[in-house]
Design a protein around this motif. Sequence first.
Motif, PDB file in Angstrom:
ATOM      1  N   ALA A 252       0.763  -1.087   0.011  1.00 39.55           N
ATOM      2  CA  ALA A 252       0.061   0.001  -0.040  1.00 39.55           C
ATOM      3  C   ALA A 252       0.751   1.121  -0.032  1.00 39.55           C
ATOM      4  N   GLU A 253       2.149   0.985   0.631  1.00 36.47           N
ATOM      5  CA  GLU A 253       3.252   2.336   0.450  1.00 36.47           C
ATOM      6  C   GLU A 253       3.946   2.280  -0.592  1.00 36.47           C
ATOM      7  N   GLN A 254       4.278   1.254  -1.119  1.00 38.42           N
ATOM      8  CA  GLN A 254       5.498   1.211  -2.056  1.00 38.42           C
ATOM      9  C   GLN A 254       5.264  -0.182  -2.845  1.00 38.42           C
ATOM     10  N   THR A 255       5.002   0.111  -4.180  1.00 40.38           N
ATOM     11  CA  THR A 255       4.814  -1.240  -5.087  1.00 40.38           C
ATOM     12  C   THR A 255       4.975  -0.627  -6.681  1.00 40.38           C
ATOM     13  N   GLY A 256       5.495  -1.304  -7.349  1.00 35.21           N
ATOM     14  CA  GLY A 256       5.439  -0.994  -8.881  1.00 35.21           C
ATOM     15  C   GLY A 256       6.879  -0.047  -9.049  1.00 35.21           C
ATOM     16  N   LEU A 257       7.791  -0.167  -8.323  1.00 33.53           N
ATOM     17  CA  LEU A 257       8.971   0.861  -8.399  1.00 33.53           C
ATOM     18  C   LEU A 257      10.004  -0.023  -9.560  1.00 33.53           C
ATOM     19  N   VAL A 258      10.491   0.959 -10.208  1.00 40.36           N
ATOM     20  CA  VAL A 258      11.570   0.424 -11.098  1.00 40.36           C
ATOM     21  C   VAL A 258      12.829   1.455 -10.674  1.00 40.36           C
ATOM     22  N   THR A 259      13.695   0.881  -9.711  1.00 34.06           N
ATOM     23  CA  THR A 259      14.783   1.645  -9.101  1.00 34.06           C
ATOM     24  C   THR A 259      16.290   1.320  -9.525  1.00 34.06           C
ATOM     25  N   PHE A 260      17.077   2.238  -9.377  1.00 34.61           N
ATOM     26  CA  PHE A 260      18.376   1.964  -9.740  1.00 34.61           C
ATOM     27  C   PHE A 260      19.344   2.223  -8.420  1.00 34.61           C
ATOM     28  N   ALA A 261      19.860   1.091  -8.161  1.00 37.27           N
ATOM     29  CA  ALA A 261      20.429   1.015  -6.625  1.00 37.27           C
ATOM     30  C   ALA A 261      21.241   2.204  -6.277  1.00 37.27           C
ATOM     31  N   LEU A 262      22.258   2.718  -6.684  1.00 35.30           N
ATOM     32  CA  LEU A 262      23.003   3.902  -6.165  1.00 35.30           C
ATOM     33  C   LEU A 262      22.024   4.983  -6.114  1.00 35.30           C
ATOM     34  N   GLN A 263      21.229   5.567  -6.983  1.00 41.24           N
ATOM     35  CA  GLN A 263      20.517   6.605  -6.836  1.00 41.24           C
ATOM     36  C   GLN A 263      19.399   6.609  -5.833  1.00 41.24           C
ATOM     37  N   TYR A 264      18.769   5.537  -5.913  1.00 38.32           N
ATOM     38  CA  TYR A 264      17.637   5.050  -5.027  1.00 38.32           C
ATOM     39  C   TYR A 264      17.971   5.013  -3.528  1.00 38.32           C
TER      40      TYR A 264
END
Length: 299
Positions: A252-264
């Motif tokens: 409900a708080e965080q789903t569907g993210l496409v992240t890149f490790a260092l930046q995120y």
Amino acid sequence: MSVLEQKLTGKVALVTGASRGIGQAIATLFASAGATVVVSARSLGTPTAGARHGEAVALPGTLNETVAIIEANGGKAYAIAADLEDDAQCAELPGKAAERAGGLDILVNNAGFADYAPMESMSMDTFDRTIQHYFRAPFILSQNAIPLMKQRGAGWIVNLGSASAQKPVRPYGSGDVTSGLGVYGAIKAGLARLTQGMAAEQQANNIAVNLVAPTGAIRTPGASGYIPSAFPGEPVEYLAAVALHLSSVPAAEQTGLVTFALQYAKHAGLQVTTLDGKSALPPAPEPLWAHPDVIASGL
């Protein structure tokens, strides 16, 4: 004494491709954060060869070694050998993990044996195996893990992506011209879209589905032969920390993210530690290289 917050206490995580490299790092950190970890790969006690450029190649690392690392640090882990080129073994693995560890809360789809080639010279066997490793296997594993997570009332799926999913930038560099990453990158782009679609479908079931990718490249045993010596690598601990974060926040708080490790990791202000959880690491280093389409938040 651990400085790592025990965010995964009471959780069971299945990590594929955990005999070495990124998978081993994620499994080790998850165990340090309190999870019971089921590690899977083909190599249980002896390195098992995989096909690369039509030849059998055995890389170092076994599941027994990963379990030993985790147990030496006071964690709990089980090893289940599985060949994810076999659909039946993919389908059976989540259930076997749940039976061994008493349930399943988290699935990390990391496994894959890199075998790159330019499209013109790529064999159909390599093409099919690339799809199997990086798209079909994560689909089958997720499909069979979701019912087990629903039984627990919540769940987390983390897919491993790649910066090569981003389009080549003009003027094309030598890496885009000669690396043979086109098919692999296209499949990783598809995995990112599948992640977002699964997230939409599963949010009502309290199952979060997210993706994390290295900002550039991590020098693992499987990838080092493809990374030019002058290309800057990145520490695996930051990617593992993002995977841990994505496996602990409710859908409900965080789903569907496409992240890149260092930046995120930097954007989210994550606590990054050594894989044993005993020492804090500094904030994420500034990436020495990043694709221009990767924004500062890593999203």
